[in-house]
Write an enzyme that holds these catalytic residues in place. Structure first.
Site, mmCIF file in Angstrom:
data_model
loop_
_atom_site.group_PDB
_atom_site.id
_atom_site.type_symbol
_atom_site.label_atom_id
_atom_site.label_comp_id
_atom_site.label_asym_id
_atom_site.label_seq_id
_atom_site.Cartn_x
_atom_site.Cartn_y
_atom_site.Cartn_z
ATOM 1 N N TYR A 27 -22.392 -23.968 14.625
ATOM 2 C CA TYR A 27 -22.854 -24.266 13.236
ATOM 3 C C TYR A 27 -22.599 -25.925 12.932
ATOM 4 O O TYR A 27 -22.249 -26.232 11.756
ATOM 5 C CB TYR A 27 -21.685 -23.757 12.434
ATOM 6 C CG TYR A 27 -22.275 -22.072 12.245
ATOM 7 C CD1 TYR A 27 -23.609 -21.715 11.947
ATOM 8 C CD2 TYR A 27 -21.239 -21.040 12.403
ATOM 9 C CE1 TYR A 27 -23.806 -20.356 11.770
ATOM 10 C CE2 TYR A 27 -21.480 -19.759 12.301
ATOM 11 C CZ TYR A 27 -22.856 -19.653 11.896
ATOM 12 O OH TYR A 27 -23.166 -17.836 11.636
ATOM 13 N N HIS A 39 -26.375 -13.187 12.923
ATOM 14 C CA HIS A 39 -26.859 -14.669 13.046
ATOM 15 C C HIS A 39 -28.276 -14.254 13.855
ATOM 16 O O HIS A 39 -28.332 -13.715 15.087
ATOM 17 C CB HIS A 39 -26.070 -15.381 13.827
ATOM 18 C CG HIS A 39 -26.641 -16.817 14.111
ATOM 19 N ND1 HIS A 39 -27.018 -17.755 13.316
ATOM 20 C CD2 HIS A 39 -27.038 -17.151 15.484
ATOM 21 C CE1 HIS A 39 -27.577 -18.711 13.979
ATOM 22 N NE2 HIS A 39 -27.767 -18.437 15.137
ATOM 23 N N LYS A 72 -22.203 -10.689 13.909
ATOM 24 C CA LYS A 72 -20.771 -11.419 13.584
ATOM 25 C C LYS A 72 -19.758 -10.373 13.247
ATOM 26 O O LYS A 72 -19.663 -9.061 13.267
ATOM 27 C CB LYS A 72 -21.246 -11.928 12.198
ATOM 28 C CG LYS A 72 -22.483 -13.145 12.221
ATOM 29 C CD LYS A 72 -22.596 -13.689 10.899
ATOM 30 C CE LYS A 72 -23.574 -14.765 10.857
ATOM 31 N NZ LYS A 72 -23.847 -15.403 9.638
ATOM 32 N N ASN A 115 -22.291 -11.768 6.547
ATOM 33 C CA ASN A 115 -23.817 -10.860 6.441
ATOM 34 C C ASN A 115 -24.286 -10.577 7.684
ATOM 35 O O ASN A 115 -25.340 -10.576 8.072
ATOM 36 C CB ASN A 115 -24.848 -12.225 5.788
ATOM 37 C CG ASN A 115 -24.766 -13.436 6.705
ATOM 38 O OD1 ASN A 115 -24.182 -13.354 7.669
ATOM 39 N ND2 ASN A 115 -25.514 -14.507 6.077
ATOM 40 N N GLU A 171 -28.619 -22.839 21.053
ATOM 41 C CA GLU A 171 -27.603 -21.927 20.768
ATOM 42 C C GLU A 171 -27.347 -21.052 22.193
ATOM 43 O O GLU A 171 -26.381 -20.664 22.399
ATOM 44 C CB GLU A 171 -27.920 -21.050 19.602
ATOM 45 C CG GLU A 171 -28.170 -22.138 18.325
ATOM 46 C CD GLU A 171 -28.600 -21.224 17.020
ATOM 47 O OE1 GLU A 171 -28.623 -21.717 15.972
ATOM 48 O OE2 GLU A 171 -29.008 -20.033 17.323
HETATM 49 P P1 IDP Z 1 -28.881 -18.037 8.353
HETATM 50 O O1 IDP Z 1 -27.708 -17.392 8.881
HETATM 51 O O2 IDP Z 1 -29.419 -17.003 7.331
HETATM 52 O O3 IDP Z 1 -29.582 -18.854 9.481
HETATM 53 P P2 IDP Z 1 -27.752 -20.571 7.198
HETATM 54 O O4 IDP Z 1 -28.351 -21.334 6.256
HETATM 55 O O5 IDP Z 1 -27.961 -21.156 8.535
HETATM 56 O O6 IDP Z 1 -28.214 -19.004 7.175
HETATM 57 O O7 IDP Z 1 -26.138 -20.424 7.148
HETATM 58 C C1 IDP Z 1 -25.165 -20.071 8.186
HETATM 59 C C2 IDP Z 1 -24.189 -19.002 7.540
HETATM 60 O O8 IDP Z 1 -23.198 -19.481 6.841
HETATM 61 C C3 IDP Z 1 -24.963 -17.841 6.875
HETATM 62 O O9 IDP Z 1 -25.547 -16.842 7.630
HETATM 63 C C4 IDP Z 1 -23.681 -17.340 5.960
HETATM 64 O O10 IDP Z 1 -22.739 -16.762 6.854
HETATM 65 C C5 IDP Z 1 -22.905 -18.456 5.702
HETATM 66 N N1 IDP Z 1 -23.588 -19.276 4.523
HETATM 67 C C6 IDP Z 1 -24.657 -19.942 4.287
HETATM 68 N N2 IDP Z 1 -24.606 -20.446 3.073
HETATM 69 C C7 IDP Z 1 -23.683 -20.184 2.366
HETATM 70 C C8 IDP Z 1 -23.314 -20.127 0.838
HETATM 71 O O11 IDP Z 1 -23.776 -20.641 0.101
HETATM 72 N N3 IDP Z 1 -21.892 -19.622 0.805
HETATM 73 C C9 IDP Z 1 -21.307 -18.589 1.503
HETATM 74 N N4 IDP Z 1 -21.782 -18.582 2.856
HETATM 75 C C10 IDP Z 1 -22.847 -19.129 3.387
HETATM 76 MG MG MG Z 2 -28.942 -20.699 10.290
#
Ligand code: IDP
Ligand code: MG
Length: 140
Positions: free
Chosen positions: A49, A115, A9, A112, A126
């Site tokens: 997303y 992805h 990312k 974070n 994807e």
């Molecule tokens: P993942 O990337 O671990 O699969 P997902 O639930 O698919 O997690 O969420 C996609 C992305 O959205 C996360 O990687 C993070 O960057 C962001 N995200 C998800 N949940 C939150 C939240 O509660 N607060 C802030 N950012 C979030």
């Molecule tokens: Mg995800």
């Protein structure tokens, strides 16, 4: 061969952690089948997303993911999706275990670093968003 769509990312590219992420993938024994740098725009973010567009964190996620280029990869290997999720670590920075990519480098929930597709079905969808078939060099 099972495949996963992996993104380094914007924060990962900005912080110079592309090599670190690729190194961990290769050392695990997974294989790169495709790789490119891409600027994600709003339309692409809404497709990638799609399950998150109505969530409260989506505006922050949108501005983050469109801020600067990502490195998109197709990674392949046995149990690739599950193995990549294990290498990447938990979504939330405070819950990601040390030794995982997020556990070692992430200090934000939104930002974070990586992805990884959450299922083989998501991976197929994807991969199709980011790559055309002729850009993927699969080993079978
Ligand atoms: P993942 O990337 O671990 O699969 P997902 O639930 O698919 O997690 O969420 C996609 C992305 O959205 C996360 O990687 C993070 O960057 C962001 N995200 C998800 N949940 C939150 C939240 O509660 N607060 C802030 N950012 C979030
Ligand atoms: Mg995800």
């Amino acid at each position: 061969m099972e495949q996963s769509l992996i993104l380094v990312k914007p924060d990962g590219v900005e912080r110079g952690l592309v090599g670190e992420v690729i190194s961990r993938i290769e050392k695990k024994g997974l294989r790169l089948a495709a790789l490119k740098m891409v600027r994600i725009d709003e339309a692409l973010a809404r497709v990638h997303y799609r399950d998150h567009v109505a969530k409260p964190f989506f505006p922050d996620l949108l501005s983050f993911i469109t801020r600067s280029p990502v490195v998109a990869m197709v990674v392949e290997g046995n149990d690739c999706v599950e193995l990549m999720r294990a290498l990447i670590g938990a979504t939330k920075h405070t819950e990601a275990a040390p030794g995982t990519i997020r556990g070692d480098y992430a200090y934000s929930f939104t930002e974070n670093l990586v992805h990884g597709s959450d299922s083989p079905e998501s991976a197929r969808r994807e991969i199709g968003i980011f790559f055309s078939p002729d850009e993927i060099f699969s080993q079978g």
